[in-house]
Design a protein around this motif. Structure first.
Motif, PDB file in Angstrom:
ATOM      1  N   ASP A  49       4.103  46.927  66.613  1.00 48.99           N
ATOM      2  CA  ASP A  49       3.870  48.348  66.850  1.00 48.99           C
ATOM      3  C   ASP A  49       4.177  48.772  68.285  1.00 48.99           C
ATOM      4  O   ASP A  49       4.243  49.977  68.585  1.00 48.99           O
ATOM      5  CB  ASP A  49       2.439  48.748  66.462  1.00 48.99           C
ATOM      6  N   LEU A  50       4.382  47.807  69.186  1.00 50.97           N
ATOM      7  CA  LEU A  50       4.761  48.111  70.562  1.00 50.97           C
ATOM      8  C   LEU A  50       6.226  47.782  70.857  1.00 50.97           C
ATOM      9  O   LEU A  50       6.706  48.018  71.970  1.00 50.97           O
ATOM     10  CB  LEU A  50       3.867  47.347  71.543  1.00 50.97           C
ATOM     11  N   GLU A  52       9.249  48.942  69.828  1.00 50.86           N
ATOM     12  CA  GLU A  52      10.209  50.006  70.150  1.00 50.86           C
ATOM     13  C   GLU A  52       9.959  50.545  71.560  1.00 50.86           C
ATOM     14  O   GLU A  52      10.905  50.855  72.299  1.00 50.86           O
ATOM     15  CB  GLU A  52      10.113  51.134  69.122  1.00 50.86           C
ATOM     16  N   ASP A 116       3.633  39.635  62.728  1.00 52.31           N
ATOM     17  CA  ASP A 116       4.132  40.890  63.305  1.00 52.31           C
ATOM     18  C   ASP A 116       4.659  40.718  64.731  1.00 52.31           C
ATOM     19  O   ASP A 116       5.001  41.701  65.391  1.00 52.31           O
ATOM     20  CB  ASP A 116       3.036  41.960  63.285  1.00 52.31           C
TER      21      ASP A 116
END
Length: 275
Positions: A49-50, A52, A116
């Motif tokens: 989730d970090l 990009e 992830d």
């Protein structure tokens, strides 16, 4: 863990042999001067989730964060630097951060690996050192089996959403009459941070004592030499400490991931390409 091997035992070994010792946990030190001719990479591992946002940080800061490539979520390799290079085991020493604080270190990430995780390989100034040695430059950290001195400077990076902070720089003493030569040589290695960002007085970039590095080991600056500073791939560690992700992992300063590509053949990551 197998018995440790010394740095001096690895200096003339092939990249395959060096990687085998690192993967087996027998070597956890710095990689300056090892596997000559191979691209060496800094490493940053973050939750997807970090990813990009961190990619954008690298795009905005190509000097300290020259991106060689990055993985797909959960993929423990980066195809662009060699699919046989295992991100979980092939760096000599990893730092583990929790909420932006250094929480531990390890030589093997296998048990910590998450589905992830996205791994980023960032070029390292060690890559051009082989060219400097060939040109007759004396590099005391290599000659004395030390880790290159690194400093948190007053130069600020361009921030992305979560990432930002000071640029970290590495220092090498260079003879005054060969500064232009060093600029020319290092300019040919954009994945190794390219030309220096500063030459001369350390105080001009916020460094109070050049003999007291924030990371690595101090080296002497001899008569006729001046300190020369390059952007450093430890910069993402400062940015990660500012972003404070729940968990993140980097290389230990000086302990690089050695890629399966030649140091002069891989171009910078093409941000405008669909790969």
């Amino acid at each position: 863990m197998d018995t440790d091997i010394r740095f001096s035992d690895l200096t003339e070994q092939s990249v395959e042999s060096v990687r085998e010792h690192i993967r087996a946990g027998r070597y956890g030190g710095h990689t300056a001067g090892l596997s000559k001719g191979q691209l060496q990479c800094n490493l940053a591992i973050l939750p997807a989730d970090l990813a990009e946002d961190f990619l954008e940080f690298c795009r905005l800061n190509p000097k300290p964060c020259p991106l060689a490539g990055y993985s797909k979520p959960g993929q423990p390799f980066i195809e662009r630097i060699g699919a046989s290079v295992d991100i979980r085991t092939d760096t000599p020493l990893y730092f583990i951060y929790r909420n932006g604080e250094l929480a531990g270190e390890t030589r093997d990430l296998t048990d910590l690996w998450q589905d992830d995780f996205v791994a980023f390989a960032i070029g390292c100034s060690f890559t051009f050192e082989n060219a400097l040695v060939k040109a007759g430059f004396s590099l005391p950290h290599i000659e004395q089996n030390l880790t290159v001195p690194m400093f948190k400077s007053s130069i600020q990076t361009v921030p992305s959403k979560h990432f930002g902070g000071s640029m970290v720089v590495s220092m090498r003493p260079i003879p005054k009459d060969r500064i232009d030569e060093v600029r020319t040589i290092s300019q040919g290695y954009p994945l190794a941070h390219g030309r220096p960002v500063h030459v001369g007085d350390p105080a001009e970039i916020g460094i109070k004592d050049v003999h007291s590095p924030d990371w690595g080991d101090a080296v002497n600056i001899r008569d006729g030499e001046v300190p020369v500073f390059w952007a450093c791939g430890v910069t993402p560690q400062v940015a990660i400490m500012q972003a404070k992700p729940e968990i993140s992992i980097t290389h230990a300063p000086g302990a690089m991931l050695i890629a399966d590509v030649d140091e002069q053949t891989l171009p910078l990551f093409p941000y405008d390409d669909s790969e």
